[in-house]
Design an enzyme around this catalytic site. Structure first.
Site, PDB file in Angstrom:
ATOM      1  N   ARG A  22      37.398  38.484  39.981  1.00 24.35           N
ATOM      2  CA  ARG A  22      38.748  38.086  39.535  1.00 24.35           C
ATOM      3  C   ARG A  22      39.513  37.397  40.649  1.00 24.35           C
ATOM      4  NH1 ARG A  22      41.206  44.078  38.690  1.00 24.35           N
ATOM      5  NH2 ARG A  22      41.690  43.357  36.597  1.00 24.35           N
ATOM      6  N   LYS A  39      37.966  41.427  31.756  1.00 24.27           N
ATOM      7  CA  LYS A  39      37.984  40.081  32.347  1.00 24.27           C
ATOM      8  C   LYS A  39      38.466  39.047  31.316  1.00 24.27           C
ATOM      9  CE  LYS A  39      36.772  36.422  34.684  1.00 24.27           C
ATOM     10  NZ  LYS A  39      37.191  36.041  36.005  1.00 24.27           N
ATOM     11  N   ARG A  54      46.850  35.269  30.140  1.00 25.13           N
ATOM     12  CA  ARG A  54      47.500  34.150  30.828  1.00 25.13           C
ATOM     13  C   ARG A  54      47.533  32.911  29.924  1.00 25.13           C
ATOM     14  NH1 ARG A  54      49.684  33.299  35.702  1.00 25.13           N
ATOM     15  NH2 ARG A  54      49.248  31.347  36.779  1.00 25.13           N
ATOM     16  N   ARG A  70      63.769  41.488  31.497  1.00 27.42           N
ATOM     17  CA  ARG A  70      62.453  41.786  30.913  1.00 27.42           C
ATOM     18  C   ARG A  70      61.789  40.555  30.305  1.00 27.42           C
ATOM     19  NH1 ARG A  70      65.652  45.840  30.563  1.00 27.42           N
ATOM     20  NH2 ARG A  70      66.645  45.177  28.613  1.00 27.42           N
ATOM     21  N   GLY A  75      43.665  24.018  32.328  1.00 26.16           N
ATOM     22  CA  GLY A  75      42.323  23.630  32.760  1.00 26.16           C
ATOM     23  C   GLY A  75      41.672  24.699  33.613  1.00 26.16           C
ATOM     24  N   CYS A  98      37.989  28.909  33.845  1.00 24.78           N
ATOM     25  CA  CYS A  98      38.130  30.309  33.435  1.00 24.78           C
ATOM     26  C   CYS A  98      39.103  30.475  32.290  1.00 24.78           C
ATOM     27  CB  CYS A  98      38.600  31.127  34.632  1.00 24.78           C
ATOM     28  SG  CYS A  98      37.593  30.837  36.070  1.00 24.78           S
ATOM     29  N   ARG A 137      37.420  19.704  37.662  1.00 23.84           N
ATOM     30  CA  ARG A 137      36.629  20.144  36.514  1.00 23.84           C
ATOM     31  C   ARG A 137      37.514  20.744  35.418  1.00 23.84           C
ATOM     32  NH1 ARG A 137      32.451  23.765  39.336  1.00 23.84           N
ATOM     33  NH2 ARG A 137      34.333  24.242  40.491  1.00 23.84           N
TER      34      ARG A 137
HETATM   35  N1  SAJ Z   1      49.095  26.804  34.280  1.00 25.44           N
HETATM   36  C1  SAJ Z   1      50.201  26.373  33.526  1.00 25.44           C
HETATM   37  N2  SAJ Z   1      51.366  27.073  33.610  1.00 25.44           N
HETATM   38  C2  SAJ Z   1      51.492  28.180  34.402  1.00 25.44           C
HETATM   39  C3  SAJ Z   1      50.381  28.610  35.166  1.00 25.44           C
HETATM   40  C4  SAJ Z   1      49.184  27.903  35.085  1.00 25.44           C
HETATM   41  O1  SAJ Z   1      50.130  25.382  32.788  1.00 25.44           O
HETATM   42  O2  SAJ Z   1      52.601  28.733  34.438  1.00 25.44           O
HETATM   43  C5  SAJ Z   1      47.815  26.060  34.188  1.00 25.44           C
HETATM   44  C6  SAJ Z   1      47.337  25.482  35.511  1.00 25.44           C
HETATM   45  O3  SAJ Z   1      47.930  24.243  35.785  1.00 25.44           O
HETATM   46  C7  SAJ Z   1      45.838  25.364  35.247  1.00 25.44           C
HETATM   47  C8  SAJ Z   1      45.539  26.585  34.362  1.00 25.44           C
HETATM   48  O4  SAJ Z   1      46.796  26.981  33.836  1.00 25.44           O
HETATM   49  O5  SAJ Z   1      45.530  24.186  34.539  1.00 25.44           O
HETATM   50  C9  SAJ Z   1      44.868  27.740  35.074  1.00 25.44           C
HETATM   51  O6  SAJ Z   1      45.391  27.928  36.381  1.00 25.44           O
HETATM   52  P1  SAJ Z   1      45.618  29.379  37.054  1.00 25.44           P
HETATM   53  O7  SAJ Z   1      46.173  29.186  38.393  1.00 25.44           O
HETATM   54  O8  SAJ Z   1      46.423  30.226  36.115  1.00 25.44           O
HETATM   55  O9  SAJ Z   1      44.168  30.054  37.120  1.00 25.44           O
HETATM   56  P2  SAJ Z   1      42.669  29.699  37.664  1.00 25.44           P
HETATM   57  O10 SAJ Z   1      41.883  29.137  36.529  1.00 25.44           O
HETATM   58  O11 SAJ Z   1      42.688  28.950  38.950  1.00 25.44           O
HETATM   59  O12 SAJ Z   1      42.128  31.198  37.983  1.00 25.44           O
HETATM   60  C10 SAJ Z   1      42.156  32.210  36.979  1.00 25.44           C
HETATM   61  C11 SAJ Z   1      42.824  33.460  37.549  1.00 25.44           C
HETATM   62  N3  SAJ Z   1      43.137  34.404  36.469  1.00 25.44           N
HETATM   63  C12 SAJ Z   1      44.385  34.891  36.291  1.00 25.44           C
HETATM   64  O13 SAJ Z   1      45.312  34.633  36.995  1.00 25.44           O
HETATM   65  C13 SAJ Z   1      44.558  35.838  35.143  1.00 25.44           C
HETATM   66  C14 SAJ Z   1      41.904  34.104  38.571  1.00 25.44           C
HETATM   67  O14 SAJ Z   1      42.424  35.340  39.037  1.00 25.44           O
HETATM   68  C15 SAJ Z   1      40.521  34.363  37.935  1.00 25.44           C
HETATM   69  O15 SAJ Z   1      39.597  34.919  38.865  1.00 25.44           O
HETATM   70  C16 SAJ Z   1      39.961  33.050  37.471  1.00 25.44           C
HETATM   71  O16 SAJ Z   1      40.862  32.494  36.500  1.00 25.44           O
HETATM   72  C17 SAJ Z   1      38.593  33.333  36.887  1.00 25.44           C
HETATM   73  O17 SAJ Z   1      37.587  33.135  37.604  1.00 25.44           O
HETATM   74  O18 SAJ Z   1      38.494  33.828  35.754  1.00 25.44           O
END
Ligand code: SAJ
Length: 401
Positions: A149, A201, A208, A241, A252, A255, A324
């Site tokens: 994670r 997971k 999110r 809250r 993107g 994950c 990616r």
């Molecule tokens: N994003 C938004 N708005 C937000 C936050 C993110 O549009 O408020 C977008 C980002 O631009 C991006 C996508 O969501 O395109 C995902 O970005 P992220 O920073 O939320 O997550 P990842 O994919 O880099 O990593 C996630 C993480 N999971 C969570 O936070 C629940 C990480 O802890 C995991 O290990 C990883 O997925 C995984 O390997 O599953």
């Protein structure tokens, strides 16, 4: 003790290196000979801060070595990808291939752990496969699931400090797997069963995704209602809250945009919200592309010439070089499908790209008529707002309408 990692990618290699750093002998396995050769030279094939040093140190001290073939070991970790096949169906064939490879080498008292993101029931399925081929190991092999994670870019810190959820196929397996993770994890280790750990997971990333979908849906409503979505969310979040995330050009990465489908594929009737959230987040990228095309047409009608449009950002999230599964890249491809001439593409985190010719931040901002922010990179946040340009801010760089 010898620990074996099957899969030396974004998670397998850092974890292997951290375990070796603790003084444990580690045998890393990868099907890619180039990866194996690189690691055995003490070098790395992925971008992750701090990783090069830990790998070099591990290889030099003789604690870490890589090979294309598995070996006899005490703990076996499966850290391979689980992509899609067909229409959003999880493909566990790499997990199965890794398991089959290690199967003949397993011995009594070994621990077999899957870390790959997997649909619910995968660990039990792999245990059944192992015991079918090696019935004498039943009751003498510890089998568990423990999802990774960590956040790309902060992997070495999070590998050690994050809590872990660990679920065995029985209590003895859970206990044994926890003992292994105690070797290098300083966060809390939470015991559960394999199915719950697998679902945990998927739940983390789906949660999110659903929350981002809420923000993205708000952005669509606000666009029609003539309300600044950034201001709206900041104000709503003043409630003690309420914690709304930020809208963007889509979701993107490998994950969050992927894992929810693992739930939807197996429980389609029950996972309506999770499935819809995925659709909303995908639709947001499509919507951005349509908006850009409309803005270009409007400009042409008004000025009697085609506009020059700057697409700002290609990465899947701010301040990284990872393209990616990037919604920004998808949008760029979509709007540039019929013509490439009137576009400037900007991505300050990479030097060059095989498809897109890249332009510098300042140059593009100065010359383009339409500026589209697709990612909120820090380089964009220092630019000054320009009243004489059409600015489409899908990433919240200026947080203005
Ligand atoms: N994003 C938004 N708005 C937000 C936050 C993110 O549009 O408020 C977008 C980002 O631009 C991006 C996508 O969501 O395109 C995902 O970005 P992220 O920073 O939320 O997550 P990842 O994919 O880099 O990593 C996630 C993480 N999971 C969570 O936070 C629940 C990480 O802890 C995991 O290990 C990883 O997925 C995984 O390997 O599953």
């Amino acid at each position: 003790m010898l620990v074996q990692f099957i899969g030396l990618g974004y998670i397998g290699l850092p974890t292997a290196a951290v375990v070796a750093h603790k003084g444990v002998h580690v045998h890393g396995v990868d099907v890619n000979t180039r990866v194996v050769e690189t690691i055995n030279k003490g070098e790395i094939h992925i971008v992750e801060p701090g990783l090069a040093d830990v790998v070099r140190e591990g290889v030099q001290s003789g604690k870490l070595q890589a090979s294309t073939e598995p070996t006899v070991a005490d703990v076996h970790l499966v850290v391979v990808p689980t992509p899609f096949k067909g229409v959003y169906e999880p493909d566990i064939s790499f997990v199965e291939a890794a398991t089959r490879k290690v199967l003949p080498l397993l011995k009594e008292g070994d621990t077999y752990i899957i870390e790959s993101t997997s649909p619910v029931g995968t660990t039990e399925k792999m245990a059944a496969l192992i015991f079918r081929e090696r019935p004498e190991l039943k009751g003498h092999l510890y089998v568990a699931y423990c999802p990774e994670r960590v956040l790309p870019g902060n992997v070495l810190y999070e590998l050690v400090h994050n809590d872990r959820v660990i679920g065995g196929i029985d209590e003895a397996s859970t206990k044994k797997a926890i003992e292994f993770y105690r070797l290098f994890v300083e966060g809390e280790l939470h015991a559960t069963n394999a199915r719950t750990a697998e679902m945990c997971k998927l739940t983390e990333n789906s949660s999110r995704d659903v929350q981002i979908a809420f923000a993205n849906e708000l952005s669509l409503i606000c666009d029609k209602a003539g309300i600044n979505v950034w201001e709206l969310i900041a104000l709503a979040n003043r409630h003690p809250r309420v914690h709304i995330l930020q809208p963007g050009s889509g979701v993107g990465g490998h994950c969050i945009a992927v894992d929810p489908w693992f739930i939807v594929a197996d429980y389609p009737k029950e996972s309506r919200l999770i499935g819809t959230a995925r659709e909303i987040n995908n639709y947001k990228s499509f919507w951005c592309a349509e908006k850009i095309k409309n803005a270009m047409l409007e400009f042409e009608l008004k000025h009697g010439r085609k506009p020059l449009t700057a697409l700002m950002g290609l990465a899947f999230k701010p301040d990284i070089d990872d393209l990616r599964e990037s919604p920004a890249k998808y949008i760029a491809q979509k709007v540039m499908q019929s013509e490439q001439d009137n576009f400037l593409v900007v991505e300050p985190n990479i030097k060059e790209h095989s498809v897109f010719k890249l332009t510098g931040v300042e140059e593009a901002y100065e010359n383009a008529d339409i500026i589209v922010f697709l990612v909120a990179h820090k380089e964009f946040k220092t630019l000054d707002w320009c009243d004489d340009k059409v600015i489409l801010d899908y990433a919240g760089v200026f947080k203005r309408n």
